[in-house]
Design an enzyme around this catalytic site. Sequence first.
Site, PDB file in Angstrom:
ATOM      1  N   HIS A   1       4.240 -10.025 -23.102  1.00 40.34           N
ATOM      2  CA  HIS A   1       5.372  -9.680 -22.617  1.00 40.34           C
ATOM      3  C   HIS A   1       5.922 -10.538 -21.273  1.00 40.34           C
ATOM      4  O   HIS A   1       6.698  -9.870 -20.406  1.00 40.34           O
ATOM      5  CB  HIS A   1       5.608  -8.166 -22.372  1.00 40.34           C
ATOM      6  CG  HIS A   1       5.556  -7.408 -23.475  1.00 40.34           C
ATOM      7  ND1 HIS A   1       6.701  -7.033 -24.297  1.00 40.34           N
ATOM      8  CD2 HIS A   1       4.684  -6.597 -24.016  1.00 40.34           C
ATOM      9  CE1 HIS A   1       6.471  -6.340 -25.382  1.00 40.34           C
ATOM     10  NE2 HIS A   1       5.203  -5.943 -25.060  1.00 40.34           N
TER      11      HIS A   1
ATOM     12  N   ASP B   1       0.329  -3.763 -22.374  1.00 44.04           N
ATOM     13  CA  ASP B   1       0.649  -3.366 -23.712  1.00 44.04           C
ATOM     14  C   ASP B   1       0.736  -4.629 -24.727  1.00 44.04           C
ATOM     15  O   ASP B   1       1.110  -5.563 -24.086  1.00 44.04           O
ATOM     16  CB  ASP B   1       1.814  -2.211 -24.054  1.00 44.04           C
ATOM     17  CG  ASP B   1       3.202  -3.225 -23.419  1.00 44.04           C
ATOM     18  OD1 ASP B   1       3.024  -3.819 -22.271  1.00 44.04           O
ATOM     19  OD2 ASP B   1       4.179  -2.897 -24.041  1.00 44.04           O
ATOM     20  N   GLU B   2       0.703  -4.153 -25.951  1.00 41.89           N
ATOM     21  CA  GLU B   2       0.818  -4.989 -26.892  1.00 41.89           C
ATOM     22  C   GLU B   2       0.562  -6.669 -26.738  1.00 41.89           C
ATOM     23  O   GLU B   2       1.375  -7.649 -27.137  1.00 41.89           O
ATOM     24  CB  GLU B   2       2.632  -5.075 -27.429  1.00 41.89           C
ATOM     25  CG  GLU B   2       2.872  -3.782 -27.697  1.00 41.89           C
ATOM     26  CD  GLU B   2       4.257  -3.679 -28.021  1.00 41.89           C
ATOM     27  OE1 GLU B   2       4.688  -3.546 -29.269  1.00 41.89           O
ATOM     28  OE2 GLU B   2       5.151  -4.564 -27.324  1.00 41.89           O
ATOM     29  N   VAL B   3      -0.814  -7.026 -26.460  1.00 46.49           N
ATOM     30  CA  VAL B   3      -1.202  -8.434 -26.246  1.00 46.49           C
ATOM     31  C   VAL B   3      -1.428  -8.806 -27.776  1.00 46.49           C
ATOM     32  O   VAL B   3      -2.146  -8.554 -28.486  1.00 46.49           O
ATOM     33  CB  VAL B   3      -2.331  -8.530 -25.637  1.00 46.49           C
ATOM     34  CG1 VAL B   3      -2.633  -9.837 -25.157  1.00 46.49           C
ATOM     35  CG2 VAL B   3      -2.101  -7.558 -23.920  1.00 46.49           C
TER      36      VAL B   3
ATOM     37  N   GLU C   1      -2.822   0.977 -24.135  1.00 45.69           N
ATOM     38  CA  GLU C   1      -3.778  -0.038 -24.602  1.00 45.69           C
ATOM     39  C   GLU C   1      -5.070  -0.306 -23.748  1.00 45.69           C
ATOM     40  O   GLU C   1      -6.132  -0.753 -24.231  1.00 45.69           O
ATOM     41  CB  GLU C   1      -3.088  -1.439 -24.982  1.00 45.69           C
ATOM     42  CG  GLU C   1      -2.203  -1.159 -26.180  1.00 45.69           C
ATOM     43  CD  GLU C   1      -0.759  -1.063 -25.834  1.00 45.69           C
ATOM     44  OE1 GLU C   1      -0.556  -0.030 -24.959  1.00 45.69           O
ATOM     45  OE2 GLU C   1       0.065  -1.432 -26.655  1.00 45.69           O
TER      46      GLU C   1
END
Lengths: 538, 525
Positions: free
Chosen positions: B259, B319-321, B371
């Site tokens: 992000h 988050d969300e790598v 995460e």
Amino acid sequence: EPPSPRRARGSRLLLALLVLLAQAPGIPAKPSPPLWPMPQSVKMSPQLLHIDVETFYIDHGPNSTAGPTCSLLQEAFRRYYDYIFGSYKKRYDIDESELEPQLEQLQVSIALESQCDCFPNESSDESYSLLVQYPVAFLKANRVWGALRGLETFSQLVYQNSYGTFNINVSNIADSPRFSYRGILIDTSRHYLPVRVILKTLDAMAFNKFNVLHWHIVDDQSFPYQSVTFPQLSNKGSYSLSHIYTPSDVYKVLEYARIRGIRVIPEFDSPGHTQSWGQGEKDLLTPCYNERKKAEGVGPINPILNTTYTFFATFFKEISEVFPDHFIHLGGDEVDFTCWASNPDIQNFMKKKGFGKDFTQLESFYIKKILDIVTTLNKSSIVWQEVFDNRVELQPGTTVEVWKSDNYFEELSVVTASGFPVILSAPWYLDLISYGQDWTKYYKVDPLNFEGSKKQKQLVIGGEACLWGEYVDATNIIPRLWPRASAVGERLWSPQNVTDVQDAYNRLAIHRCRMIRRGIAAQPLFTGYCPKYENKME
Amino acid sequence: MAGSRLWVSLLLGASLTFWASAVWPWPQYIQIYSQCYTLYPNNFQFRYHVSSAAQPGCVVLDEAFRRYRNLLFGTGSWPRPNFAGKQQTEGKNMLVITVMTAECNEFPSLESVENSNTCLELELQPSWPKLLLLSLEGHQVSRSTEDNFFPCRSSTKIKDFPRFPHRGLLLDTSRHYLPLSTILGTLDVMSYNKFNVFHWHMVDDPSFPYESFTFPELTRKGSYNPVTHIYTSQDVREVIEYARLRGIRVVAEFDTPGHTLSWGPGIPGLLTPCYSGSLPSGTFGPVNPSLNSTYDFMSTFFLEISSVFPDFYLHLGGDEVDFTCWKSNPNIQAFMKKKGFTDFKQLESFYIQTLLDIVSDYDKGYVVWQEVFDNKVKIRPDTIIQVWREEIPVDYMKEMEQITKAGFRALLSAPWYLNRIAYGPDWKDMYKVEPLGFHGTPEMRNLVIGGEACMWGEYVDSTNLVSRLWPRAGAIAERLWSSNQTTDMEFAYKRLSHFRCELLRRGIQAQPISVGYCEQEFEHT
């Protein structure tokens, strides 16, 4: 993996960035000019003209049938001047585009009888042609209605470059709507909408070339329409005495709509959806029974009493005088038969008439009488599809509105095969919200995508976006309608082959920023921003 | 209308249910008596008790008095009431405040005590609570149809304190820029709902509006517009102070290593170049974890952030790598080999651990998305883990269980994504969530410090933020404030309907939760 709202959608992001690039003044939008809805034919040259705010003006052409006495156009000239130059701030940098030839004037010519002081109707001519060239641009239309649409298009062609100079490309546009009925339904019964909000909605409708405001004015929950002949209806049936539309409010809406080329079609839905009528009009509604005893509740309109029909004859006489449009929407949807079935008087009536146990026959009996009343008032009717489905005998020319989402193409096919004009709203219930870009769903519907002859297809007069009011009021109506309804607006105006969603996204993103600039709080399509104007919505 | 103003005493039976039903969130203990008092706008006052630790000059309270006075009575000046009638009840025309420890010039913290005790002449427990108490008062006076106030207010005893100490609302100013006034307006409504944490998801892939004084290139190159779509340090200070005066903490989030696309243009070399075959493709991925320069940058950047945001906690994201770009890059592959990493989660952990150590050195605590826990990054025991995923890798309640079992504090937001909209009264599902509804010991439950309502910004900007937030976020506010016994849906529906009308009266664009009306509808368009 479930769809996650946090996930950055790479392609969409890229798209958003492209849009921003396209929005950057001075860089011509490659795919198509940022017009919404897309005209029938656009020829645009790379040749720029510049516009000097101080000297540019919009005026009547020398051969126009309309002149300075046509206040509809005078008002429109002023309005569009403001929309075009409203954000004007002179910068003093040197700008090369000022060396371009200058567009000095827009000349607006009406060829036939102007209809300046008329109300628009179902056959109003909205076509126009627009020729932008040095040093004068020409907007030609048969009637004022086309001129209004052309002014909107002209205003969308002008843009401000990074130096603050206003530019327009030399262009040639010929335009007319694909469908003659392009509506927005608002519901002022579930929640009252202040008049200002309705006027705001009319503004935005004009920006999107909508031409019908379907005013679902009363329903079960409240009766805000102040009737002159039956003042008790709103006195007792409105939410409060400040939640009503007085005759002068209604007049204000009608006139505001008229000068924007928008028809106002009122809906007085019956025999169902009428709980609020009962407060102010005794014996109008059917008393419900519980085990042969009168219960507390009341049901739909009582169809077996003569007083019911004398009431409606008087009521619709008023309505036909207050609302100038040739059409009145009579509703006729979702009639619940349980109350009728419980009532012994109704049961006897059914027996007498030989309806058996079939309450659709009773419903038909009622609606037929209402339709006849309206016909004698020299008005035409629009009804929801149930009236057709239940085989009510309809006058030729009665328009059927298809709203049920199941098999709506089949319904279009059946209704038009019977020779009735039809309006489509089934796929366009904007009150049904969901996460994400639902406008693409509305955009992809083609109203003529059903089995039928050419003659049948011609009976599809248009469609409308419905924003029912259960969860909508003045706090959220504007961002909920716009730009979602814009998708429907283009579908109903532009040629059938304008279907490129990617291209539509680019143009619509710009169009929503344009609406924001004009004071309409249209919500975003996706991640991104409106250059310079974000703070305007504070 | 310039007519004479009448002070109407209400018939009690009718009024009681109304007053009670406009209170949101519902207090821990409330007792309403049949006796009724009248508040006179022109001589009603807020007053400090002599024994109160806070006295005039306590800016948090002085400001709050003025604010709530305006909310109660409007800003107009009032004529003296006509005392000829019998309505007057002597001596009750003030709200007396007693505060145990003042903290007037401090920032609220996770440990701030927010208890309050309200009787008619009330006494207050320590510190921050006063604001909460006042917001309660605001609900209890309503306008009559004649534009007068119903000055009658039933005798009430309230003892109140929050169930959870962290009651947050997340706003995302990267997907869309939110003007400062929109943020301040949201802080107002948060205080009406007794929210106490503003989680500011400041930057993300699409834009970098935070103006850094150490790295001004970040906004110059990463914001939507480097002049109009940024938050200057003055803006940030204003938000923090505005929040402080309302008893709200500001927890800033600078999410890495994913992000972060908007960081790239301003800090060359920070992001991982993605490869297509053996050549760079020209696109970029997450922060590059293999370079020392990355950590030098983060160290300097977070030094600034630590000093700008006074709250003890920073949100570090995590988050969300997406690993595909790392995978494509030969230098990253070489780095993995050197470090002996076989899994990209190890690389992610390596990055985050290094970052956490940096932030720890600045005496800050941190919040991270789940995460970081799921990927087994070594984290300090006082780390707060925010649960946002509904079903993956496990159901969110199971996740809460696992996090608290491991001894970490947990924040719940998975069921409270307000950006996800649906037709109908979706606040009900959010209201029904029980944050402690997992298997666990009392010790584990104690580790749940609260939750957050999240309003991600993909489809939200200043055109629709307010109506989309309120009153839906109110459902979450009550869940986090009120006792776990406050679950009656019918009662909640009634109060929330009234509360949304009260919000309209205060000029807040709160959307309807069902059919109906408010005496004062939303006016501005």
